[in-house]
Design a protein around this motif. Structure first.
Motif, PDB file in Angstrom:
ATOM      1  N   TYR A 179      21.702  13.951  39.764  1.00 49.52           N
ATOM      2  CA  TYR A 179      21.320  12.569  40.080  1.00 49.52           C
ATOM      3  C   TYR A 179      19.820  12.491  40.343  1.00 49.52           C
ATOM      4  O   TYR A 179      19.121  11.630  39.799  1.00 49.52           O
ATOM      5  CB  TYR A 179      22.123  12.126  41.307  1.00 49.52           C
ATOM      6  N   LEU A 180      19.320  13.414  41.160  1.00 50.44           N
ATOM      7  CA  LEU A 180      17.882  13.440  41.450  1.00 50.44           C
ATOM      8  C   LEU A 180      17.074  13.697  40.183  1.00 50.44           C
ATOM      9  O   LEU A 180      16.033  13.062  39.952  1.00 50.44           O
ATOM     10  CB  LEU A 180      17.585  14.520  42.491  1.00 50.44           C
ATOM     11  N   GLY A 181      17.538  14.618  39.355  1.00 53.19           N
ATOM     12  CA  GLY A 181      16.833  14.922  38.121  1.00 53.19           C
ATOM     13  C   GLY A 181      16.703  13.709  37.217  1.00 53.19           C
ATOM     14  O   GLY A 181      15.650  13.481  36.604  1.00 53.19           O
ATOM     15  N   LEU A 187      16.642  10.587  38.214  1.00 56.01           N
ATOM     16  CA  LEU A 187      15.647   9.710  38.834  1.00 56.01           C
ATOM     17  C   LEU A 187      14.238  10.095  38.378  1.00 56.01           C
ATOM     18  O   LEU A 187      13.420   9.230  38.042  1.00 56.01           O
ATOM     19  CB  LEU A 187      15.729   9.794  40.363  1.00 56.01           C
ATOM     20  N   VAL A 188      13.962  11.390  38.356  1.00 59.19           N
ATOM     21  CA  VAL A 188      12.636  11.870  37.964  1.00 59.19           C
ATOM     22  C   VAL A 188      12.356  11.564  36.496  1.00 59.19           C
ATOM     23  O   VAL A 188      11.281  11.060  36.140  1.00 59.19           O
ATOM     24  CB  VAL A 188      12.512  13.389  38.222  1.00 59.19           C
ATOM     25  N   VAL A 189      13.335  11.818  35.623  1.00 55.01           N
ATOM     26  CA  VAL A 189      13.158  11.596  34.181  1.00 55.01           C
ATOM     27  C   VAL A 189      12.885  10.125  33.890  1.00 55.01           C
ATOM     28  O   VAL A 189      11.985   9.770  33.113  1.00 55.01           O
ATOM     29  CB  VAL A 189      14.394  12.067  33.403  1.00 55.01           C
ATOM     30  N   VAL A 190      13.673   9.245  34.499  1.00 53.78           N
ATOM     31  CA  VAL A 190      13.500   7.816  34.231  1.00 53.78           C
ATOM     32  C   VAL A 190      12.176   7.299  34.804  1.00 53.78           C
ATOM     33  O   VAL A 190      11.532   6.438  34.217  1.00 53.78           O
ATOM     34  CB  VAL A 190      14.699   7.010  34.780  1.00 53.78           C
ATOM     35  N   THR A 191      11.756   7.829  35.938  1.00 53.31           N
ATOM     36  CA  THR A 191      10.458   7.456  36.486  1.00 53.31           C
ATOM     37  C   THR A 191       9.338   7.811  35.514  1.00 53.31           C
ATOM     38  O   THR A 191       8.452   6.986  35.242  1.00 53.31           O
ATOM     39  CB  THR A 191      10.216   8.165  37.831  1.00 53.31           C
ATOM     40  N   LEU A 192       9.387   8.998  34.971  1.00 53.80           N
ATOM     41  CA  LEU A 192       8.374   9.431  34.010  1.00 53.80           C
ATOM     42  C   LEU A 192       8.409   8.578  32.745  1.00 53.80           C
ATOM     43  O   LEU A 192       7.369   8.231  32.175  1.00 53.80           O
ATOM     44  CB  LEU A 192       8.583  10.907  33.648  1.00 53.80           C
ATOM     45  N   ALA A 193       9.636   8.195  32.302  1.00 50.76           N
ATOM     46  CA  ALA A 193       9.775   7.371  31.107  1.00 50.76           C
ATOM     47  C   ALA A 193       9.165   5.989  31.344  1.00 50.76           C
ATOM     48  O   ALA A 193       8.508   5.418  30.464  1.00 50.76           O
ATOM     49  CB  ALA A 193      11.243   7.239  30.722  1.00 50.76           C
ATOM     50  N   ASP A 204      27.417  19.642  44.701  1.00 46.44           N
ATOM     51  CA  ASP A 204      25.986  19.869  44.846  1.00 46.44           C
ATOM     52  C   ASP A 204      25.258  19.752  43.511  1.00 46.44           C
ATOM     53  O   ASP A 204      24.141  19.215  43.441  1.00 46.44           O
ATOM     54  CB  ASP A 204      25.715  21.229  45.504  1.00 46.44           C
ATOM     55  N   VAL A 205      25.882  20.223  42.430  1.00 41.97           N
ATOM     56  CA  VAL A 205      25.290  20.083  41.092  1.00 41.97           C
ATOM     57  C   VAL A 205      25.192  18.609  40.722  1.00 41.97           C
ATOM     58  O   VAL A 205      24.196  18.158  40.153  1.00 41.97           O
ATOM     59  CB  VAL A 205      26.139  20.852  40.054  1.00 41.97           C
ATOM     60  N   HIS A 206      26.235  17.871  41.062  1.00 40.31           N
ATOM     61  CA  HIS A 206      26.277  16.427  40.794  1.00 40.31           C
ATOM     62  C   HIS A 206      25.106  15.723  41.483  1.00 40.31           C
ATOM     63  O   HIS A 206      24.413  14.894  40.884  1.00 40.31           O
ATOM     64  CB  HIS A 206      27.613  15.873  41.311  1.00 40.31           C
ATOM     65  N   ALA A 207      24.868  16.066  42.732  1.00 39.27           N
ATOM     66  CA  ALA A 207      23.797  15.440  43.507  1.00 39.27           C
ATOM     67  C   ALA A 207      22.422  15.797  42.965  1.00 39.27           C
ATOM     68  O   ALA A 207      21.536  14.937  42.842  1.00 39.27           O
ATOM     69  CB  ALA A 207      23.906  15.848  44.980  1.00 39.27           C
ATOM     70  N   TRP A 208      22.211  17.050  42.618  1.00 34.89           N
ATOM     71  CA  TRP A 208      20.905  17.463  42.093  1.00 34.89           C
ATOM     72  C   TRP A 208      20.644  16.867  40.704  1.00 34.89           C
ATOM     73  O   TRP A 208      19.502  16.546  40.361  1.00 34.89           O
ATOM     74  CB  TRP A 208      20.808  18.986  42.045  1.00 34.89           C
ATOM     75  N   ILE A 217      13.237   8.965  45.271  1.00 35.43           N
ATOM     76  CA  ILE A 217      13.157  10.421  45.092  1.00 35.43           C
ATOM     77  C   ILE A 217      12.717  11.094  46.389  1.00 35.43           C
ATOM     78  O   ILE A 217      13.308  12.087  46.838  1.00 35.43           O
ATOM     79  CB  ILE A 217      12.191  10.763  43.949  1.00 35.43           C
ATOM     80  N   ALA A 218      11.679  10.536  47.011  1.00 33.65           N
ATOM     81  CA  ALA A 218      11.204  11.091  48.280  1.00 33.65           C
ATOM     82  C   ALA A 218      12.277  10.988  49.353  1.00 33.65           C
ATOM     83  O   ALA A 218      12.475  11.914  50.159  1.00 33.65           O
ATOM     84  CB  ALA A 218       9.934  10.355  48.720  1.00 33.65           C
ATOM     85  N   ASP A 219      12.993   9.882  49.359  1.00 34.99           N
ATOM     86  CA  ASP A 219      14.024   9.642  50.368  1.00 34.99           C
ATOM     87  C   ASP A 219      15.142  10.676  50.290  1.00 34.99           C
ATOM     88  O   ASP A 219      15.537  11.261  51.304  1.00 34.99           O
ATOM     89  CB  ASP A 219      14.594   8.229  50.192  1.00 34.99           C
ATOM     90  N   VAL A 220      15.664  10.913  49.063  1.00 34.60           N
ATOM     91  CA  VAL A 220      16.786  11.847  48.946  1.00 34.60           C
ATOM     92  C   VAL A 220      16.349  13.288  49.215  1.00 34.60           C
ATOM     93  O   VAL A 220      17.163  14.121  49.643  1.00 34.60           O
ATOM     94  CB  VAL A 220      17.478  11.741  47.566  1.00 34.60           C
ATOM     95  N   LEU A 221      15.058  13.579  48.994  1.00 31.81           N
ATOM     96  CA  LEU A 221      14.557  14.926  49.251  1.00 31.81           C
ATOM     97  C   LEU A 221      14.241  15.180  50.715  1.00 31.81           C
ATOM     98  O   LEU A 221      14.500  16.273  51.250  1.00 31.81           O
ATOM     99  CB  LEU A 221      13.298  15.189  48.407  1.00 31.81           C
TER     100      LEU A 221
END
Length: 259
Positions: free
Chosen positions: A243-245, A247-253, A237-241, A115-119
């Motif tokens: 993807y990031l979203g 990543l965040v959801v699965v990390t929290l899960a 761009d929506v596709h890429a964002w 997540i940090a890397d792609v941001l």
């Protein structure tokens, strides 16, 4: 209720396989951590092993349904694929003997790093441009590290390969489908290793929860076939964002599964 939950997650893995090249493992790991929580610490190993089954089948179905024009972009990646497979075996062997907590929190830590890397690093969210160089965007030197990390943590490889393919200039609509054959190369040999594991409980073969894997696959495969035949059009761009979203959801899960 648990069965219905697995069906819903199976549908989600089908969608993420097509749209993001995840193969299902990315979503499967936190789900199996929850479903097999009664196994205690060993749930992490079973989650990674079960993830490998889901990834092999989903990635194979998605690859077969991918257009030949997209798959031709794999030219020049033969050495990379061999090293990805070798890394897949190494990572699965390590997962068999590593402390389960290391696998679980390693999964969380890797997603946080990604997540940090792609941001923070440039290239992932830019408007994709056709690469001018002829070689495959991922260096073969990364084959073993990617394969080992992917099979050890159960992330399949797409979490690593999609950002690299994006930085090579490929659109998400190309990077995501290419991640499926790369995931297959990693997860197939890893699956063989996990099948040789010691059963942890009833319904577990090797280190694999067959019931959960079967429900997830039966739910995912029709979705993969349908979406491959009628792929949704998503702005790059929506596709890429998105993807990031995910990543965040699965990390929290995955973090939540520890509590």
């Amino acid at each position: 209720m648990e069965l219905l939950f697995l069906v819903v997650v199976g549908v989600l893995t089908g969608v993420t396989t097509v749209l993001f090249g995840f193969g299902g493992g990315f979503v499967t790991v936190p789900v199996i951590l929850w479903v097999d929580a009664s196994l205690g610490a060993q749930a992490a190993v079973v989650a990674v092993a079960t993830s490998s089954v889901v990834m092999v089948v989903n990635a194979a179905v998605a690859t077969l349904a991918t257009s030949r024009d997209v798959l031709r972009r794999l030219r020049g990646s033969a050495r990379l694929c061999v090293l990805l497979a070798a890394g897949g075996v190494a990572g699965a062997l390590l997962a068999r003997v590593a402390p389960p907590a290391l696998i679980h929190w390693g999964f969380v830590a890797y997603l946080c790093v990604t997540i940090a890397d792609v941001l923070l690093r440039p290239g992932f969210f830019r408007t994709a441009a056709e690469p001018t160089r002829r070689e495959f965007p991922i260096s073969s030197a990364l084959g073993v590290p990617i394969g080992a990390t992917a099979s050890f943590l159960g992330v399949g490889g797409s979490v690593m390969t999609v950002p690299l393919l994006r930085r090579g200039g490929l659109a998400m609509s190309v990077a995501a489908p290419l991640a499926n054959p790369l995931t297959l190369v990693i997860s197939a040999p890893a699956l063989v290793v996990f099948l040789l594991g010691t059963p942890e409980a009833t319904g577990v073969v090797g280190a694999i929860d067959l019931r959960s894997a079967a429900v997830l696959l039966v739910s995912a495969i029709p979705v993969i076939v349908l979406l491959r035949r009628r792929p949704p059009r998503v702005r790059d761009d929506v596709h890429a964002w998105t993807y990031l979203g995910l990543l965040v959801v699965v990390t929290l899960a995955a973090v939540g599964a520890a509590w």
